[in-house]
Design a protein around this motif. Sequence first.
Motif, mmCIF file in Angstrom:
data_model
loop_
_atom_site.group_PDB
_atom_site.id
_atom_site.type_symbol
_atom_site.label_atom_id
_atom_site.label_comp_id
_atom_site.label_asym_id
_atom_site.label_seq_id
_atom_site.Cartn_x
_atom_site.Cartn_y
_atom_site.Cartn_z
ATOM 1 N N TRP A 14 0.809 -1.213 0.000
ATOM 2 C CA TRP A 14 0.000 0.000 0.000
ATOM 3 C C TRP A 14 0.850 1.274 0.000
ATOM 4 N N GLU A 15 2.130 1.154 0.309
ATOM 5 C CA GLU A 15 3.009 2.339 0.387
ATOM 6 C C GLU A 15 2.984 3.116 -0.934
ATOM 7 N N GLY A 16 2.691 4.394 -0.845
ATOM 8 C CA GLY A 16 2.703 5.277 -2.001
ATOM 9 C C GLY A 16 1.468 5.198 -2.880
ATOM 10 N N VAL A 17 0.498 4.405 -2.465
ATOM 11 C CA VAL A 17 -0.732 4.228 -3.243
ATOM 12 C C VAL A 17 -1.817 5.132 -2.651
ATOM 13 N N PRO A 18 -2.597 5.806 -3.493
ATOM 14 C CA PRO A 18 -3.712 6.580 -2.944
ATOM 15 C C PRO A 18 -4.655 5.634 -2.193
ATOM 16 N N TRP A 19 -5.105 6.080 -1.011
ATOM 17 C CA TRP A 19 -6.027 5.250 -0.227
ATOM 18 C C TRP A 19 -7.219 4.829 -1.068
ATOM 19 N N ALA A 20 -7.707 5.715 -1.921
ATOM 20 C CA ALA A 20 -8.881 5.421 -2.739
ATOM 21 C C ALA A 20 -8.610 4.332 -3.781
ATOM 22 N N ALA A 21 -7.345 4.054 -4.078
ATOM 23 C CA ALA A 21 -6.989 3.037 -5.077
ATOM 24 C C ALA A 21 -6.711 1.665 -4.456
ATOM 25 N N ILE A 22 -6.679 1.587 -3.139
ATOM 26 C CA ILE A 22 -6.458 0.300 -2.474
ATOM 27 C C ILE A 22 -7.747 -0.500 -2.588
ATOM 28 N N PRO A 23 -7.658 -1.755 -3.036
ATOM 29 C CA PRO A 23 -8.878 -2.546 -3.223
ATOM 30 C C PRO A 23 -9.750 -2.582 -1.966
ATOM 31 N N ARG A 24 -11.035 -2.390 -2.171
ATOM 32 C CA ARG A 24 -12.004 -2.318 -1.067
ATOM 33 C C ARG A 24 -11.959 -3.554 -0.175
ATOM 34 N N ASP A 25 -11.766 -4.740 -0.759
ATOM 35 C CA ASP A 25 -11.738 -5.951 0.056
ATOM 36 C C ASP A 25 -10.543 -5.961 1.011
ATOM 37 N N GLN A 26 -9.436 -5.330 0.613
ATOM 38 C CA GLN A 26 -8.281 -5.245 1.496
ATOM 39 C C GLN A 26 -8.537 -4.272 2.651
ATOM 40 N N ILE A 27 -9.129 -3.143 2.348
ATOM 41 C CA ILE A 27 -9.475 -2.176 3.398
ATOM 42 C C ILE A 27 -10.479 -2.807 4.361
ATOM 43 N N ASP A 28 -11.451 -3.527 3.817
ATOM 44 C CA ASP A 28 -12.436 -4.215 4.661
ATOM 45 C C ASP A 28 -11.764 -5.270 5.528
ATOM 46 N N GLY A 29 -10.791 -5.989 4.979
ATOM 47 C CA GLY A 29 -10.060 -6.992 5.747
ATOM 48 C C GLY A 29 -9.324 -6.365 6.916
ATOM 49 N N TRP A 30 -8.752 -5.190 6.686
ATOM 50 C CA TRP A 30 -8.051 -4.478 7.760
ATOM 51 C C TRP A 30 -9.050 -4.033 8.822
ATOM 52 N N ALA A 31 -10.191 -3.514 8.384
ATOM 53 C CA ALA A 31 -11.209 -3.051 9.338
ATOM 54 C C ALA A 31 -11.749 -4.216 10.172
ATOM 55 N N GLU A 32 -11.880 -5.380 9.566
ATOM 56 C CA GLU A 32 -12.410 -6.548 10.271
ATOM 57 C C GLU A 32 -11.426 -7.124 11.292
ATOM 58 N N ASP A 33 -10.133 -6.978 11.030
ATOM 59 C CA ASP A 33 -9.114 -7.509 11.949
ATOM 60 C C ASP A 33 -8.017 -6.467 12.107
ATOM 61 N N PHE A 34 -8.408 -5.318 12.664
ATOM 62 C CA PHE A 34 -7.533 -4.154 12.750
ATOM 63 C C PHE A 34 -6.155 -4.475 13.332
ATOM 64 N N HIS A 35 -6.093 -5.242 14.385
ATOM 65 C CA HIS A 35 -4.811 -5.495 15.044
ATOM 66 C C HIS A 35 -3.916 -6.500 14.324
ATOM 67 N N HIS A 36 -4.491 -7.424 13.591
ATOM 68 C CA HIS A 36 -3.667 -8.510 13.055
ATOM 69 C C HIS A 36 -3.584 -8.575 11.532
ATOM 70 N N PHE A 37 -4.311 -7.729 10.824
ATOM 71 C CA PHE A 37 -4.280 -7.747 9.365
ATOM 72 C C PHE A 37 -2.891 -7.373 8.852
ATOM 73 N N ASP A 38 -2.339 -8.213 7.990
ATOM 74 C CA ASP A 38 -1.081 -7.893 7.326
ATOM 75 C C ASP A 38 -1.148 -8.266 5.844
ATOM 76 N N GLY A 39 -2.359 -8.230 5.305
ATOM 77 C CA GLY A 39 -2.593 -8.596 3.912
ATOM 78 C C GLY A 39 -1.943 -7.683 2.898
ATOM 79 N N HIS A 40 -1.411 -6.572 3.335
ATOM 80 C CA HIS A 40 -0.701 -5.661 2.433
ATOM 81 C C HIS A 40 0.774 -6.051 2.314
#
Length: 168
Positions: free
Chosen positions: A84-110
């Motif tokens: 995700w480094e250097g990528v506009p937040w709006a361009a990060i795939p929604r499913d990845q942002i949702d994955g982070w929101a669902e497991d805020f402390h442990h998500f490392d899918g990026h």
Amino acid sequence: MALTLVRHTTPQVAKGTCYGRTDLALADSFATEADTVLASLPDPGLLVSSPLTRCRTLAAHIADHLSHEIVVSEHWIEMDFGLWEGVPWAAIPRDQIDGWAEDFHHFDGHGGESVAMLERRVRAGLESLADNALVVTHAGCIKAACAIFGVNDGWDTDVPFGGMITLG
């Protein structure tokens, strides 16, 4: 332990860009923002900085003003957002942002650090500090420290560029 955490001044990056470990230059407003920071600083017993340029530059300005040396510490570097480094937040795939929101402390899918990893690193940084330290760092590290101390809004703490929080 009295501890003051200072967020770096405004970086030179497009608004809405995800950046953490990306080593950014500072905006043209640095001198004005840095002088504002100096006007409200306590005199620390120890001056610590993240190794990233946006923090080291402000720490050097503070060090010159207070005649202190800087201790650079990896504990206080910003979270690694991986792909995700250097990528506009709006361009990060929604499913990845949702994955982070669902497991805020442990998500490392990026492919970078999880929030839990950041928190462990900041906890180690806190344990290595002397009383009356001043740390020039990043929003993520400040939020982690607030969560560890159980103060302010924890992970929801908002510190503006050049802002500071005193803990302890």
